[in-house]
Design a protein around this motif. Structure first.
Motif, PDB file in Angstrom:
ATOM      1  N   PRO A  67      36.104  44.458  44.870  1.00 37.92           N
ATOM      2  CA  PRO A  67      35.297  43.516  44.089  1.00 37.92           C
ATOM      3  C   PRO A  67      34.443  44.268  43.069  1.00 37.92           C
ATOM      4  CG  PRO A  67      35.067  43.110  46.447  1.00 37.92           C
ATOM      5  CD  PRO A  67      35.763  44.432  46.290  1.00 37.92           C
ATOM      6  N   VAL A  68      34.324  43.703  41.901  1.00 42.78           N
ATOM      7  CA  VAL A  68      33.449  44.266  40.878  1.00 42.78           C
ATOM      8  C   VAL A  68      32.500  43.183  40.411  1.00 42.78           C
ATOM      9  CG1 VAL A  68      34.903  46.152  40.061  1.00 42.78           C
ATOM     10  CG2 VAL A  68      35.306  43.860  39.187  1.00 42.78           C
ATOM     11  N   GLY A  69      31.252  43.538  40.272  1.00 42.09           N
ATOM     12  CA  GLY A  69      30.238  42.546  39.920  1.00 42.09           C
ATOM     13  C   GLY A  69      30.194  42.257  38.436  1.00 42.09           C
ATOM     14  N   LEU A  70      29.502  41.203  38.132  1.00 44.01           N
ATOM     15  CA  LEU A  70      29.260  40.757  36.775  1.00 44.01           C
ATOM     16  C   LEU A  70      28.686  41.888  35.923  1.00 44.01           C
ATOM     17  CD1 LEU A  70      28.976  38.187  34.971  1.00 44.01           C
ATOM     18  CD2 LEU A  70      26.747  37.870  36.012  1.00 44.01           C
ATOM     19  N   GLY A  71      29.325  42.200  34.806  1.00 45.96           N
ATOM     20  CA  GLY A  71      28.795  43.209  33.901  1.00 45.96           C
ATOM     21  C   GLY A  71      28.991  44.647  34.352  1.00 45.96           C
ATOM     22  N   ALA A 122      42.316  44.020  39.796  1.00 38.91           N
ATOM     23  CA  ALA A 122      43.662  43.857  40.335  1.00 38.91           C
ATOM     24  C   ALA A 122      44.526  45.093  40.119  1.00 38.91           C
ATOM     25  CB  ALA A 122      44.326  42.637  39.711  1.00 38.91           C
ATOM     26  N   GLN A 123      44.516  45.614  38.890  1.00 33.24           N
ATOM     27  CA  GLN A 123      45.303  46.816  38.634  1.00 33.24           C
ATOM     28  C   GLN A 123      44.866  47.511  37.359  1.00 33.24           C
ATOM     29  OE1 GLN A 123      49.465  46.476  37.658  1.00 33.24           O
ATOM     30  NE2 GLN A 123      49.185  44.606  36.480  1.00 33.24           N
ATOM     31  N   TRP A 124      45.107  48.811  37.334  1.00 38.93           N
ATOM     32  CA  TRP A 124      44.930  49.611  36.127  1.00 38.93           C
ATOM     33  C   TRP A 124      46.268  49.733  35.415  1.00 38.93           C
ATOM     34  CZ3 TRP A 124      40.522  50.830  33.942  1.00 38.93           C
ATOM     35  CH2 TRP A 124      39.352  50.860  34.722  1.00 38.93           C
ATOM     36  N   HIS A 125      46.245  49.677  34.099  1.00 43.82           N
ATOM     37  CA  HIS A 125      47.452  49.907  33.303  1.00 43.82           C
ATOM     38  C   HIS A 125      47.505  51.336  32.790  1.00 43.82           C
ATOM     39  CE1 HIS A 125      48.604  45.736  33.396  1.00 43.82           C
ATOM     40  NE2 HIS A 125      47.430  45.373  32.952  1.00 43.82           N
ATOM     41  N   VAL A 126      46.430  52.079  33.015  1.00 43.43           N
ATOM     42  CA  VAL A 126      46.357  53.472  32.560  1.00 43.43           C
ATOM     43  C   VAL A 126      45.884  54.331  33.728  1.00 43.43           C
ATOM     44  CG1 VAL A 126      45.861  52.850  30.161  1.00 43.43           C
ATOM     45  CG2 VAL A 126      43.967  53.200  31.754  1.00 43.43           C
ATOM     46  N   ALA A 138      43.074  40.176  31.328  1.00 39.02           N
ATOM     47  CA  ALA A 138      43.250  41.551  30.869  1.00 39.02           C
ATOM     48  C   ALA A 138      41.954  42.070  30.252  1.00 39.02           C
ATOM     49  CB  ALA A 138      44.378  41.625  29.853  1.00 39.02           C
ATOM     50  N   ILE A 139      41.628  43.297  30.592  1.00 40.51           N
ATOM     51  CA  ILE A 139      40.490  43.977  29.975  1.00 40.51           C
ATOM     52  C   ILE A 139      41.065  44.991  28.986  1.00 40.51           C
ATOM     53  CG2 ILE A 139      38.463  45.436  30.357  1.00 40.51           C
ATOM     54  CD1 ILE A 139      38.227  42.657  31.643  1.00 40.51           C
ATOM     55  N   GLU A 140      40.657  44.892  27.726  1.00 40.91           N
ATOM     56  CA  GLU A 140      41.192  45.773  26.695  1.00 40.91           C
ATOM     57  C   GLU A 140      40.220  46.909  26.383  1.00 40.91           C
ATOM     58  OE1 GLU A 140      42.074  43.311  23.343  1.00 40.91           O
ATOM     59  OE2 GLU A 140      43.805  42.385  24.310  1.00 40.91           O
ATOM     60  N   ALA A 141      40.784  47.977  25.855  1.00 47.22           N
ATOM     61  CA  ALA A 141      39.959  49.131  25.482  1.00 47.22           C
ATOM     62  C   ALA A 141      39.043  48.757  24.313  1.00 47.22           C
ATOM     63  CB  ALA A 141      40.851  50.303  25.093  1.00 47.22           C
ATOM     64  N   ALA A 150      44.131  48.359  23.516  1.00 48.92           N
ATOM     65  CA  ALA A 150      45.196  48.515  24.510  1.00 48.92           C
ATOM     66  C   ALA A 150      44.740  47.921  25.840  1.00 48.92           C
ATOM     67  CB  ALA A 150      45.542  49.992  24.695  1.00 48.92           C
ATOM     68  N   PRO A 151      45.663  47.312  26.610  1.00 46.83           N
ATOM     69  CA  PRO A 151      45.280  46.776  27.913  1.00 46.83           C
ATOM     70  C   PRO A 151      44.964  47.902  28.885  1.00 46.83           C
ATOM     71  CG  PRO A 151      47.650  46.544  27.575  1.00 46.83           C
ATOM     72  CD  PRO A 151      47.071  47.071  26.290  1.00 46.83           C
ATOM     73  N   LEU A 152      43.775  47.855  29.474  1.00 51.02           N
ATOM     74  CA  LEU A 152      43.354  48.896  30.408  1.00 51.02           C
ATOM     75  C   LEU A 152      43.546  48.471  31.850  1.00 51.02           C
ATOM     76  CD1 LEU A 152      39.964  50.249  29.020  1.00 51.02           C
ATOM     77  CD2 LEU A 152      42.258  51.212  28.744  1.00 51.02           C
ATOM     78  N   ALA A 153      43.135  47.232  32.135  1.00 50.19           N
ATOM     79  CA  ALA A 153      43.128  46.772  33.519  1.00 50.19           C
ATOM     80  C   ALA A 153      43.245  45.262  33.562  1.00 50.19           C
ATOM     81  CB  ALA A 153      41.837  47.213  34.209  1.00 50.19           C
ATOM     82  N   ASP A 154      43.617  44.755  34.733  1.00 51.32           N
ATOM     83  CA  ASP A 154      43.599  43.319  34.988  1.00 51.32           C
ATOM     84  C   ASP A 154      42.553  43.043  36.042  1.00 51.32           C
ATOM     85  OD1 ASP A 154      45.695  42.828  33.255  1.00 51.32           O
ATOM     86  OD2 ASP A 154      47.221  42.857  34.824  1.00 51.32           O
ATOM     87  N   VAL A 155      41.735  42.034  35.802  1.00 43.42           N
ATOM     88  CA  VAL A 155      40.799  41.585  36.825  1.00 43.42           C
ATOM     89  C   VAL A 155      41.119  40.135  37.168  1.00 43.42           C
ATOM     90  CG1 VAL A 155      38.950  43.159  36.146  1.00 43.42           C
ATOM     91  CG2 VAL A 155      39.036  40.870  35.153  1.00 43.42           C
ATOM     92  N   MET A 156      40.836  39.774  38.409  1.00 39.55           N
ATOM     93  CA  MET A 156      41.027  38.389  38.835  1.00 39.55           C
ATOM     94  C   MET A 156      39.678  37.732  39.041  1.00 39.55           C
ATOM     95  SD  MET A 156      44.290  38.303  41.392  1.00 39.55           S
ATOM     96  CE  MET A 156      44.242  36.509  41.333  1.00 39.55           C
ATOM     97  N   VAL A 157      39.499  36.607  38.372  1.00 41.10           N
ATOM     98  CA  VAL A 157      38.286  35.817  38.511  1.00 41.10           C
ATOM     99  C   VAL A 157      38.730  34.414  38.905  1.00 41.10           C
ATOM    100  CG1 VAL A 157      36.228  34.930  37.381  1.00 41.10           C
ATOM    101  CG2 VAL A 157      37.142  37.154  36.706  1.00 41.10           C
ATOM    102  N   ASP A 158      38.295  33.957  40.066  1.00 44.93           N
ATOM    103  CA  ASP A 158      38.707  32.633  40.546  1.00 44.93           C
ATOM    104  C   ASP A 158      40.226  32.458  40.473  1.00 44.93           C
ATOM    105  OD1 ASP A 158      36.151  31.890  41.164  1.00 44.93           O
ATOM    106  OD2 ASP A 158      35.777  30.923  39.231  1.00 44.93           O
ATOM    107  N   LYS A 159      40.949  33.473  40.914  1.00 55.01           N
ATOM    108  CA  LYS A 159      42.422  33.457  40.989  1.00 55.01           C
ATOM    109  C   LYS A 159      43.103  33.427  39.630  1.00 55.01           C
ATOM    110  CE  LYS A 159      42.307  31.331  45.549  1.00 55.01           C
ATOM    111  NZ  LYS A 159      42.557  30.122  46.338  1.00 55.01           N
TER     112      LYS A 159
END
Length: 85
Positions: free
Chosen positions: A73-77, A28-32, A55-58, A42-51
């Motif tokens: 779209p980004v795949g599993l793993g 969805a978005q990068w925070h850096v 947050a993905i952290e460093a 630190a929060p790096l990015a937000d991903v959306m899974v099933d709406k």
């Protein structure tokens, strides 16, 4: 020196997926920005899974090298970035 410290991948956690067959998220978005130095946790990015936005952290402190574009779209793993300690 710097060369003996391995870069740390930032991976979309497979634990985000439920057993309903969803194997894709949207970045969805990068925070850096590419090349930014971050601290572990630190929060790096937000991903959306099933709406649901997650947050993905460093996973480590260091300089971020971004490997994935937003609203794609980004795949599993998938490795979405690498952190260079």
């Amino acid at each position: 020196g710097m060369s003996d410290r391995a870069a740390v991948p930032v991976i979309i956690p497979t634990s985000l997926w439920e057993s309903d067959g969803t194997e894709e998220a949207v970045l969805a978005q990068w925070h850096v920005e590419d090349g930014t130095s971050v601290e572990e946790g630190a929060p790096l990015a937000d991903v959306m899974v099933d709406k649901v936005t997650i947050a993905i952290e460093a996973p480590a402190s260091g300089r971020v090298e971004i490997h994935a574009e937003v609203v794609r779209p980004v795949g599993l793993g998938t490795t979405i970035a690498v952190i260079h300690p």
